[in-house]
Design a protein around this motif. Structure first.
Motif, PDB file in Angstrom:
ATOM      1  N   LEU A   1       0.838  -1.198   0.000  1.00  0.00           N
ATOM      2  CA  LEU A   1       0.000   0.000   0.000  1.00  0.00           C
ATOM      3  C   LEU A   1       0.872   1.247   0.000  1.00  0.00           C
TER       4      LEU A   1
ATOM      5  N   ASP B   1      -5.571   2.468   2.219  1.00  0.00           N
ATOM      6  CA  ASP B   1      -6.286   1.356   1.586  1.00  0.00           C
ATOM      7  C   ASP B   1      -7.635   1.887   1.096  1.00  0.00           C
TER       8      ASP B   1
ATOM      9  N   VAL C   1      -3.196   1.277   8.742  1.00  0.00           N
ATOM     10  CA  VAL C   1      -3.878   1.201   7.447  1.00  0.00           C
ATOM     11  C   VAL C   1      -5.197   1.964   7.524  1.00  0.00           C
TER      12      VAL C   1
END
Length: 168
Positions: free
Chosen positions: A44, A120, A98
């Protein structure tokens, strides 16, 4: 006719209840992560535009923390995560925060924390991990195995937590 319609409705209702109550093969095939299983790798972008993957941290303890700026428990636990990170020798513990939002608010782009925020925005990693209740944190050991899952905010620098993480 009325009796037939009621019978059909009753059958459909029963099938619906069974479908929801019984895990299907399709759900098992999704392969949501479980404690004791290898943590699925992902890549990511950070807020700085770099790309980070879970596998690049093999040999280190990693907290994969799913969060969102609108989640008060997520915001509340971040200072203790930062203190936790500072209590370990540099590089021994990694926190990958995240974010699941389409766009991370500007104030978090300037947040004074010692760990990386990853984006994300498409929700693919969140879905793969089954992280639907936030915050949701996966503790990954040095071999890449998920050792614990912590759903909900906690004080990450509490002595018992620090002791547990150091035992990994």
């Amino acid at each position: 006719m009325n009796r037939l319609l009621r019978s059909i409705c009753a059958c459909l209702f029963t099938l619906t209840v069974l479908a929801v109550a019984t895990p299907s093969q399709a759900q098992d095939d999704v392969g949501l992560v479980r404690v004791g299983s290898p943590a699925p790798d992902f890549r990511l972008p950070t807020l700085k535009g770099e790309s980070k993957s879970l596998s690049q941290y093999r040999g280190k303890i990693v907290l994969v923390n799913f969060w969102a700026s609108w989640c008060p428990y997520c915001r509340d636990e971040m200072p203790s995560m930062d203190r936790l990170l500072r209590s370990f020798p540099k590089g021994d513990l990694v926190i990958l925060a995240v974010n699941i939002e389409k766009r991370i608010p500007e104030k978090y782009r300037r947040a004074p924390v010692s760990f990386d925020f990853l984006s994300d925005a498409a929700g693919q990693v969140q879905q793969r991990y089954g992280a639907n209740r936030l915050p949701d944190t996966f503790i990954v050991d040095r071999k890449g195995i998920i050792r614990q899952r912590v759903t909900g905010g906690i004080e990450w620098d509490a002595p018992k937590v620090v002791s547990y993480l150091k035992s990994l």
